[in-house]
Design a protein around this motif. Structure first.
Motif, PDB file in Angstrom:
ATOM      1  N   SER A   7      10.579 -10.054  38.589  1.00  0.00           N
ATOM      2  CA  SER A   7      11.982 -10.352  38.321  1.00  0.00           C
ATOM      3  C   SER A   7      12.309 -10.023  36.872  1.00  0.00           C
ATOM      4  O   SER A   7      11.677 -10.542  35.947  1.00  0.00           O
ATOM      5  CB  SER A   7      12.248 -11.833  38.589  1.00  0.00           C
ATOM      6  N   ILE A   8      13.319  -9.190  36.688  1.00  0.00           N
ATOM      7  CA  ILE A   8      13.727  -8.831  35.332  1.00  0.00           C
ATOM      8  C   ILE A   8      14.290 -10.052  34.613  1.00  0.00           C
ATOM      9  O   ILE A   8      14.105 -10.220  33.409  1.00  0.00           O
ATOM     10  CB  ILE A   8      14.711  -7.633  35.325  1.00  0.00           C
ATOM     11  N   ALA A   9      14.934 -10.954  35.353  1.00  0.00           N
ATOM     12  CA  ALA A   9      15.468 -12.184  34.757  1.00  0.00           C
ATOM     13  C   ALA A   9      14.326 -13.048  34.218  1.00  0.00           C
ATOM     14  O   ALA A   9      14.436 -13.636  33.130  1.00  0.00           O
ATOM     15  CB  ALA A   9      16.292 -12.954  35.773  1.00  0.00           C
ATOM     16  N   GLU A  10      13.240 -13.129  34.954  1.00  0.00           N
ATOM     17  CA  GLU A  10      12.075 -13.885  34.496  1.00  0.00           C
ATOM     18  C   GLU A  10      11.486 -13.232  33.247  1.00  0.00           C
ATOM     19  O   GLU A  10      11.098 -13.914  32.296  1.00  0.00           O
ATOM     20  CB  GLU A  10      11.025 -13.961  35.602  1.00  0.00           C
ATOM     21  N   PHE A  11      11.425 -11.910  33.238  1.00  0.00           N
ATOM     22  CA  PHE A  11      10.932 -11.203  32.049  1.00  0.00           C
ATOM     23  C   PHE A  11      11.823 -11.501  30.845  1.00  0.00           C
ATOM     24  O   PHE A  11      11.330 -11.765  29.756  1.00  0.00           O
ATOM     25  CB  PHE A  11      10.861  -9.694  32.289  1.00  0.00           C
ATOM     26  N   PHE A  12      13.147 -11.461  31.029  1.00  0.00           N
ATOM     27  CA  PHE A  12      14.076 -11.741  29.941  1.00  0.00           C
ATOM     28  C   PHE A  12      13.836 -13.135  29.367  1.00  0.00           C
ATOM     29  O   PHE A  12      13.851 -13.321  28.155  1.00  0.00           O
ATOM     30  CB  PHE A  12      15.517 -11.624  30.398  1.00  0.00           C
ATOM     31  N   ALA A  15      10.862 -13.114  27.185  1.00  0.00           N
ATOM     32  CA  ALA A  15      11.003 -12.260  26.003  1.00  0.00           C
ATOM     33  C   ALA A  15      11.944 -12.857  24.954  1.00  0.00           C
ATOM     34  O   ALA A  15      11.867 -12.489  23.781  1.00  0.00           O
ATOM     35  CB  ALA A  15      11.504 -10.879  26.413  1.00  0.00           C
ATOM     36  N   LYS A  16      12.804 -13.784  25.359  1.00  0.00           N
ATOM     37  CA  LYS A  16      13.753 -14.380  24.414  1.00  0.00           C
ATOM     38  C   LYS A  16      13.015 -15.039  23.264  1.00  0.00           C
ATOM     39  O   LYS A  16      11.964 -15.643  23.444  1.00  0.00           O
ATOM     40  CB  LYS A  16      14.610 -15.435  25.112  1.00  0.00           C
ATOM     41  N   MET A  26       6.244  -5.892  24.564  1.00  0.00           N
ATOM     42  CA  MET A  26       6.097  -6.646  25.807  1.00  0.00           C
ATOM     43  C   MET A  26       6.639  -5.857  26.997  1.00  0.00           C
ATOM     44  O   MET A  26       6.006  -5.791  28.055  1.00  0.00           O
ATOM     45  CB  MET A  26       6.844  -7.985  25.705  1.00  0.00           C
ATOM     46  N   ALA A  27       7.814  -5.268  26.831  1.00  0.00           N
ATOM     47  CA  ALA A  27       8.436  -4.513  27.922  1.00  0.00           C
ATOM     48  C   ALA A  27       7.613  -3.276  28.266  1.00  0.00           C
ATOM     49  O   ALA A  27       7.426  -2.946  29.443  1.00  0.00           O
ATOM     50  CB  ALA A  27       9.866  -4.124  27.548  1.00  0.00           C
ATOM     51  N   THR A  84      18.937  -9.354  18.245  1.00  0.00           N
ATOM     52  CA  THR A  84      17.572  -8.922  17.940  1.00  0.00           C
ATOM     53  C   THR A  84      17.528  -7.410  17.744  1.00  0.00           C
ATOM     54  O   THR A  84      16.897  -6.907  16.826  1.00  0.00           O
ATOM     55  CB  THR A  84      16.606  -9.322  19.075  1.00  0.00           C
ATOM     56  N   ARG A  85      18.224  -6.694  18.630  1.00  0.00           N
ATOM     57  CA  ARG A  85      18.242  -5.242  18.555  1.00  0.00           C
ATOM     58  C   ARG A  85      18.922  -4.761  17.276  1.00  0.00           C
ATOM     59  O   ARG A  85      18.475  -3.837  16.618  1.00  0.00           O
ATOM     60  CB  ARG A  85      18.964  -4.673  19.786  1.00  0.00           C
ATOM     61  N   LEU A  86      20.017  -5.419  16.912  1.00  0.00           N
ATOM     62  CA  LEU A  86      20.776  -4.997  15.722  1.00  0.00           C
ATOM     63  C   LEU A  86      20.066  -5.361  14.427  1.00  0.00           C
ATOM     64  O   LEU A  86      20.283  -4.718  13.402  1.00  0.00           O
ATOM     65  CB  LEU A  86      22.173  -5.621  15.752  1.00  0.00           C
TER      66      LEU A  86
END
Length: 88
Positions: A7-12, A15-16, A26-27, A84-86
């Protein structure tokens, strides 16, 4: 693998709170592990859920590195990763 249910939601969620470099790492590791799982266990395109998860991870990496939102990532809540990206 970080997401036991692919699940991408679980990964998110996992990763937060990590730094930009950690999230990318991680990704990338997750996508590599899942691709290995796919090539070891899936035959005759029977693993559509694994394929979708891999594509979602790769599109997420694209977003994190370059800010590009694809059709797949448009419906994800990427707001927690924007800052985080910015800041990288």
């Amino acid at each position: 693998m970080l997401s036991s249910s692919l699940s991408i939601a679980e990964f998110f969620e996992k990763a937060k709170g990590h730094s930009y470099q950690e999230i990318i790492h991680m990704a990338d590791r997750e996508a590599t592990e899942v691709e290995r799982l796919y090539y070891k266990t899936c035959r005759n395109d029977q693993c559509e859920d694994i394929i979708q998860y891999i594509k979602n991870l790769k599109d997420f990496i694209l977003y994190m590195r370059h800010g590009i939102r694809t059709r797949r990532t448009r419906h994800f809540n990427l707001q927690p990763f924007k800052r985080t990206r910015l800041e990288q």
